[in-house]
Design an enzyme around this catalytic site. Structure first.
Site, PDB file in Angstrom:
ATOM      1  N   ASP A 164       0.476  -1.025  -0.188  1.00  0.00           N
ATOM      2  CA  ASP A 164       0.314  -0.076  -0.252  1.00  0.00           C
ATOM      3  C   ASP A 164       1.055   1.676  -0.068  1.00  0.00           C
ATOM      4  O   ASP A 164       0.707   2.102   0.745  1.00  0.00           O
ATOM      5  CB  ASP A 164      -0.382  -0.037   1.199  1.00  0.00           C
ATOM      6  N   TYR A 196      -2.515   4.290  -6.452  1.00  0.00           N
ATOM      7  CA  TYR A 196      -3.440   4.962  -5.890  1.00  0.00           C
ATOM      8  C   TYR A 196      -3.673   6.024  -6.817  1.00  0.00           C
ATOM      9  O   TYR A 196      -4.471   7.176  -6.686  1.00  0.00           O
ATOM     10  CB  TYR A 196      -3.204   5.496  -4.845  1.00  0.00           C
ATOM     11  N   HIS A 325     -12.039  -2.139   6.472  1.00  0.00           N
ATOM     12  CA  HIS A 325     -11.841  -3.466   5.452  1.00  0.00           C
ATOM     13  C   HIS A 325     -12.339  -4.607   6.744  1.00  0.00           C
ATOM     14  O   HIS A 325     -11.392  -5.901   6.559  1.00  0.00           O
ATOM     15  CB  HIS A 325     -10.579  -3.263   4.783  1.00  0.00           C
ATOM     16  N   HIS A 352      -3.705  -3.986   2.612  1.00  0.00           N
ATOM     17  CA  HIS A 352      -5.013  -3.344   2.555  1.00  0.00           C
ATOM     18  C   HIS A 352      -5.381  -2.620   4.142  1.00  0.00           C
ATOM     19  O   HIS A 352      -6.108  -1.356   3.310  1.00  0.00           O
ATOM     20  CB  HIS A 352      -5.899  -4.290   2.635  1.00  0.00           C
ATOM     21  N   VAL A 353      -5.042  -3.641   4.731  1.00  0.00           N
ATOM     22  CA  VAL A 353      -5.772  -2.174   6.046  1.00  0.00           C
ATOM     23  C   VAL A 353      -4.004  -1.360   5.747  1.00  0.00           C
ATOM     24  O   VAL A 353      -2.635  -1.918   6.561  1.00  0.00           O
ATOM     25  CB  VAL A 353      -5.728  -2.683   7.319  1.00  0.00           C
TER      26      VAL A 353
HETATM   27 FE   LIG Z   1      -5.835  -2.047  -0.339  1.00  0.00          FE
END
Ligand SMILES: [Fe+2]
Length: 464
Positions: A164, A196, A325, A352-353
């Site tokens: 991320d 992103y 999430h 993800h987190v």
């Molecule tokens: Fe994600």
């Protein structure tokens, strides 16, 4: 066995389990000063295109076969297609070789990409430094990489873990800390969510280009192995962009066919003493789907005498105690967890987190609809689950946790950072998570991993 004895044993088992799991996880007391995570502006130095006509930019490499004797070299030219050739030679050799790649480009709404080149350089020697050049005939740029040692059970190797990442000022700090780590990562396992760009209006793909230029300083010199995240999906039907993963698929290649996969979203590689399986949270995984069929066969292929360390990388975590999430990874956990326990996977990395978390070795696979056994229990055959979605992207930190901290959660902290997984031999690997701490990388969580096949005893937890 009498029913009373059975009942007594069951109670004893539950009490012991509870005792083992109730030794207390840790929620870090470190509170990061949240100033907001702002993308670096387009004119930032890390985004600048290299000088020279049609100079190759966004250069990146990844493993190109199943064992580490090939490297996929990718780059982008902006003015014209230019050459698809990679010139390469091993250190000290005057024998320059050439490999020919292929060209692609794509449109996304009102954006048109540059000329994206991919070249799989094959038949490399193990454990050898190679120089390589791209931009042949125009503006030539030279880089280098070191191939991994030959696959074998006691071969040391050090992986970096980043997830991320995005392209904020914090992302830049994370990458700098990884590059300057004393543990010297030799390749990165990337847990998904890259640029992103999809947080911009119309998924402004210029932010895919800036991300490629930003990370070039690492990924042109050591391979990053990719897992897709939700920010790679780029599915925008109202813009006419109804084919998921379009920018990612044009820009990034993985050697999925080498592991018998039919999709770039799930595949495996061997590297030194590790067997690494990349799964997709965003490809079907239920019974009879390609990913399900592939993984079932794939786990049976792993020979722990050749590659003792079995690592899984997936984007959406299966064990996550943040209120972000929450339970998104649950359906995939239900489908796959028992296989990972059966095959004694050492560790599962997820992203993800946007925070950090490490679990105890637990499993939750006893539930059968009617027995009520739906709580994680200590399981020495289970992987450790690590959430490493803390690269520092524009969406900010996940700092809201479920309370109290669940027993399965060994350590959690809402900070940015990166991790290192350093394999020493077939029995031991040193793991550390390194927090971005006021300009320094501070080792805030660590543990010695004992290999689940060769050394399956309890590990001491060393949380700082
Ligand atoms: Fe994600």
């Amino acid at each position: 066995m009498g029913s009373f004895t059975a009942f007594y044993l069951l109670v004893l088992y539950l009490v012991l389990n509870a005792a083992i799991l109730c030794n207390g996880g840790k929620t870090s007391s470190y509170v990061r000063n949240i100033k907001g995570c702002i993308d670096m502006p387009l004119e930032s130095d890390v985004f600048q295109a290299p000088p020279g006509y049609n100079a190759p930019q966004q250069v990146h490499i990844t493993q190109g076969d199943h064992v580490g004797k090939a490297m996929i070299v990718s780059w982008v030219t902006m003015d014209e297609p230019g050459s698809n050739t990679v010139v390469y030679w091993s250190e000290g050799s005057k024998d320059k070789k050439m490999a020919e790649g292929k060209l692609t480009r794509y449109k996304f709404h009102d954006y048109t990409s540059g000329y994206i080149h991919h070249c799989n350089v094959k038949n490399l020697e193990f454990n050898t430094k190679y120089y390589y050049e791209v931009g042949i005939g125009q503006t030539v740029r030279r880089f280098w990489f070191i191939t991994p040692p030959e696959v074998g059970p006691d071969v040391p190797y050090t992986f970096g873990l980043i997830g991320d990442l995005g392209q904020t000022f914090d992302s830049n700090v994370t990458l700098t800390h990884y590059e300057s780590s004393p543990h010297k990562g030799q390749g990165v396992l990337f847990a998904g969510d890259m640029s992103y760009a999809d947080d911009y209006p119309n998924h402004d793909n210029v932010r895919w280009d800036t991300w490629g230029r930003f990370v070039e300083r690492s990924v042109a010199y050591q391979p990053w192995m990719w897992t897709v995240g939700n920010h790679e999906i780029d599915y925008v039907p109202y813009l006419g962009e109804d084919k998921p993963f379009k920018p990612f698929s044009h820009r990034y290649r993985v050697p999925f066919r080498a592991s018998g996969s039919t999709s770039p979203f799930f595949y495996s590689i061997k590297r030194a003493s590790a067997y690494i399986i990349f799964l997709s949270s965003y490809a079907a995984y239920g019974k009879y789907t390609p990913q399900n069929l592939w993984l079932e066969k794939e786990l049976q292929k792993v020979n722990r005498s050749e590659t003792p360390w079995l690592i899984v990388v997936v984007h959406s975590p299966w064990y996550n105690s943040y209120n972000y999430h929450y339970m998104e990874g649950e359906s995939m956990r239900v489908v796959f967890e028992s296989w990972l326990v059966k095959h004694k996977v050492d560790v599962v990395f997820a992203g993800h987190v946007h925070a950090y978390e490490r679990t105890e070795r637990v499993s939750n696979i006893a539930y059968n609809i009617t027995n009520g056994q739906a709580t994680p229990v200590k399981d020495p055959s289970a992987p450790v689950y690590i959430t490493i979605g803390d690269g520092g992207n524009t969406e900010g930190l996940a700092n809201n946790m479920t309370e109290p901290q669940p027993d399965y959660s060994a350590y959690r902290e809402a900070s940015f950072g990166h991790a290192i997984f350093s394999i020493k031999n077939r029995t031991h690997a040193y793991y550390s998570w390194n927090r971005n701490h006021e300009g320094y990388a501070v080792e805030a969580d660590s543990m010695w991993f004992y290999n689940r096949f060769w050394n399956p005893v309890d590990e001491p937890s060393l949380s700082h």
